[in-house]
Design a protein around this motif. Structure first.
Motif, mmCIF file in Angstrom:
data_model
loop_
_atom_site.group_PDB
_atom_site.id
_atom_site.type_symbol
_atom_site.label_atom_id
_atom_site.label_comp_id
_atom_site.label_asym_id
_atom_site.label_seq_id
_atom_site.Cartn_x
_atom_site.Cartn_y
_atom_site.Cartn_z
ATOM 1 N N ARG A 75 0.960 -1.332 0.221
ATOM 2 C CA ARG A 75 -0.062 -0.044 -0.089
ATOM 3 C C ARG A 75 0.779 1.368 0.063
ATOM 4 N NH1 ARG A 75 -5.117 -1.656 3.908
ATOM 5 N NH2 ARG A 75 -5.711 -3.577 2.836
ATOM 6 N N LEU A 76 2.170 1.203 0.727
ATOM 7 C CA LEU A 76 2.956 2.289 0.814
ATOM 8 C C LEU A 76 3.943 2.296 -0.494
ATOM 9 C CD1 LEU A 76 3.865 2.435 4.469
ATOM 10 C CD2 LEU A 76 2.066 3.816 3.351
ATOM 11 N N LYS A 77 3.888 1.207 -1.043
ATOM 12 C CA LYS A 77 4.822 1.163 -2.371
ATOM 13 C C LYS A 77 6.238 1.258 -1.997
ATOM 14 C CE LYS A 77 1.548 3.075 -5.747
ATOM 15 N NZ LYS A 77 0.173 2.481 -5.276
ATOM 16 N N ILE A 78 6.430 0.521 -0.840
ATOM 17 C CA ILE A 78 7.977 0.355 -0.500
ATOM 18 C C ILE A 78 8.093 -1.193 -0.124
ATOM 19 C CG2 ILE A 78 8.003 2.713 0.714
ATOM 20 C CD1 ILE A 78 7.440 1.470 3.371
ATOM 21 N N ALA A 93 6.237 12.714 6.431
ATOM 22 C CA ALA A 93 5.247 12.479 5.488
ATOM 23 C C ALA A 93 5.210 10.909 5.269
ATOM 24 C CB ALA A 93 6.183 12.774 4.159
ATOM 25 N N ARG A 94 6.101 10.016 5.698
ATOM 26 C CA ARG A 94 5.863 8.511 5.719
ATOM 27 C C ARG A 94 4.960 8.246 7.016
ATOM 28 N NH1 ARG A 94 6.515 5.641 1.847
ATOM 29 N NH2 ARG A 94 8.521 5.989 1.585
ATOM 30 N N CYS A 124 -5.895 6.128 11.076
ATOM 31 C CA CYS A 124 -5.711 6.882 12.416
ATOM 32 C C CYS A 124 -4.999 8.442 12.063
ATOM 33 C CB CYS A 124 -4.793 6.086 13.307
ATOM 34 S SG CYS A 124 -3.410 5.900 13.046
ATOM 35 N N ASP A 125 -4.906 8.915 13.113
ATOM 36 C CA ASP A 125 -4.208 10.250 13.212
ATOM 37 C C ASP A 125 -2.662 10.040 13.479
ATOM 38 O OD1 ASP A 125 -6.557 11.776 12.747
ATOM 39 O OD2 ASP A 125 -6.622 11.790 15.084
ATOM 40 N N VAL A 126 -1.890 10.791 12.716
ATOM 41 C CA VAL A 126 -0.501 10.748 12.836
ATOM 42 C C VAL A 126 -0.032 10.741 14.244
ATOM 43 C CG1 VAL A 126 1.805 11.927 12.607
ATOM 44 C CG2 VAL A 126 0.148 11.584 10.478
#
Length: 113
Positions: free
Chosen positions: A34-37, A55-56, A66-68
């Protein structure tokens, strides 16, 4: 920030990300996709070897819905952050169950305080 503090912070954030991933019933592979990593990148973050960028962190928060702030305060030792975590845990429970937990916490706080 001293190197030792950065390492501790990376560990705290990594554990929170791993915990949130497990709670969401996702594998490291699914999160990586999903994160393309790479899966290794997710693993290194969860193990606290690498501290993710802001950003990550935002991308992880989107994946986990959820919130950061949840990712950086979930393992905080500050009472206010802990209260917020308890609130999240209680929010999905029935009224009777919340009342039971509140009673148990009150007893523990009285005994330990």
């Amino acid at each position: 920030m001293p190197k030792i503090e950065m390492k501790r912070l990376a560990g705290v954030v990594g554990r929170a990300i791993a915990k949130r991933r497990v709670t969401c019933k996702l594998t490291q592979e699914q999160v990586a996709e999903r994160l393309k990593i790479g899966v290794e990148a997710v693993s290194r973050i969860e193990r606290g070897i690498v501290l993710p960028t802001v950003a990550r962190l935002g991308e992880f928060a989107e994946v986990f819905r959820c919130d950061v702030a949840d990712l950086v305060t979930e393992t905080s030792s500050r009472p206010k952050d802990q209260a917020r975590q308890i609130e999240r845990l209680l929010s999905g429970l029935a009224h009777e169950d919340r009342a039971l937990i509140l009673e148990m916490v009150e007893r523990l706080a009285t005994r330990l305080g």
